[in-house]
Design an enzyme around this catalytic site. Structure first.
Site, PDB file in Angstrom:
ATOM      1  N   ASP A 137       0.818  -1.206   0.000  1.00 15.40           N
ATOM      2  CA  ASP A 137       0.000   0.000   0.000  1.00 15.40           C
ATOM      3  C   ASP A 137       0.860   1.267   0.000  1.00 15.40           C
ATOM      4  O   ASP A 137       2.003   1.255   0.446  1.00 15.40           O
ATOM      5  CB  ASP A 137      -0.917   0.030   1.229  1.00 15.40           C
ATOM      6  CG  ASP A 137      -1.898  -1.129   1.248  1.00 15.40           C
ATOM      7  OD1 ASP A 137      -2.250  -1.619   0.162  1.00 15.40           O
ATOM      8  OD2 ASP A 137      -2.303  -1.544   2.352  1.00 15.40           O
ATOM      9  N   LYS A 138       0.261   2.346  -0.455  1.00 17.63           N
ATOM     10  CA  LYS A 138       0.936   3.652  -0.511  1.00 17.63           C
ATOM     11  C   LYS A 138       1.612   3.995   0.824  1.00 17.63           C
ATOM     12  O   LYS A 138       2.769   4.399   0.858  1.00 17.63           O
ATOM     13  CB  LYS A 138      -0.103   4.721  -0.882  1.00 17.63           C
ATOM     14  CG  LYS A 138       0.427   6.137  -0.862  1.00 17.63           C
ATOM     15  CD  LYS A 138      -0.715   7.141  -0.969  1.00 17.63           C
ATOM     16  CE  LYS A 138      -0.190   8.533  -0.678  1.00 17.63           C
ATOM     17  NZ  LYS A 138      -1.243   9.439  -0.214  1.00 17.63           N
TER      18      LYS A 138
END
Length: 300
Positions: A137-138
């Protein structure tokens, strides 16, 4: 080619933007609201606004606009390359960096940086994801394997599928976990109440996470997690499910807990068999500075 969506509504009720975002899982509510604004949505042959209340049997027609073509450009973004040879690379992704371009993030991604720093990348995934074998994820930091050719990509993807690669994460979670270790075996799929979230649901895909307690604090626990499967948001969903959500998680955790930018989750250890030599390589990345400083404060 323009796409047209035709829907016959059953007994749904409520605003049309909400109903359509539940019906059309591949499109966001903001996207649907934009279509309504642009008069691309017709109900029973007439254009309607977002606040239109649907009725049983409504016939909906949507003229979906042409998708925006994303262009990939190499960008000189600093990148920590932990290892690189002619077949594979391992990078330590910083928190806040998106892995590959999308409509919401057309540039500034890991892929844009890879294109600048590396001569070759595999082409097995679509044009937007060259070299990308798996994602984080970011707001998750840490190690990612990169395939520099299709031969390497096939080997690394197979290892992920057969669960022979090694992926260990370190996370800071809310609450004090009483037992030393455990296994979470709970299927994950798209949430029925919020399509942007994943959740433990009966008809979800199998998901298994192993965890081990590393350190306990007054209100938090530091854990090491090992993935057996790689579902979207798996660690974040599983830890919330057992009552110990990740600290700083804007989606699955309590709001505004510890200062930071997103969840305290770091992909610390990555291991895989080298596609060409057959040697098992293992890499470790230290915790980011913000993570380390937070732990120091908690120890005090």
């Amino acid at each position: 080619m323009k796409e047209q969506i035709d829907l016959q509504l059953g007994e749904q009720s409520g605003r049309i933007d909400k109903v359509l975002s539940q019906e059309l899982a591949d499109y966001s509510r903001s996207q649907i609201q934009q279509w309504l604004k642009d008069e691309r949505v017709m109900v029973n042959g007439t254009t309607v606004k977002a606040n239109y209340k649907v009725k049983t049997g409504d016939q909906v027609t949507i003229a979906v606009p042409e998708p925006t073509v994303l262009e990939l450009t190499p960008e000189n973004i600093p990148l920590e390359i932990v290892y690189e040879d002619e077949d594979v690379a391992v990078v330590n992704k910083p928190q806040g960096m998106v892995v590959h371009p999308s409509a919401g993030h057309p540039n500034g991604t890991l892929v844009n940086a890879l294109l600048f720093h590396m001569q070759n990348l595999s082409s097995i995934n679509d044009v937007i994801r060259p070299g990308i074998v798996h994602r984080i994820d970011k707001d998750t930091s840490g190690l990612l394997m990169i395939a520099k050719n299709d031969f390497a990509h096939e080997s690394l993807a197979k290892q992920l599928k057969e669960k022979t690669s090694l992926r260990k994460y370190v996370a800071l979670v809310h609450g004090v976990i009483p037992h030393e270790k455990g296994v979470i075996d709970a299927p994950i799929g798209r949430s029925k109440t919020d399509r942007k979230m994943q959740a433990v649901i009966e008809e979800g895909k199998p998901a298994v996470t192993h965890f081990q307690v590393l350190e306990r604090f007054a209100d938090f626990t530091l854990v090491e997690l090992q993935l057996e499967t790689g579902r979207t948001h798996q660690i974040r969903v599983h830890m919330k499910y057992i009552g110990y959500p990740l600290a700083g998680d804007p989606v699955y955790g309590p709001k505004k807990t510890l200062p930071g930018k997103g969840q305290f989750l770091h992909a610390q250890v990555l291991g895989f068999e080298h596609p060409r030599t057959g040697e098992f390589l293992t890499f470790t990345a230290p915790l980011p500075e913000v993570f380390q400083k937070t732990l120091e404060k908690l120890r005090k």
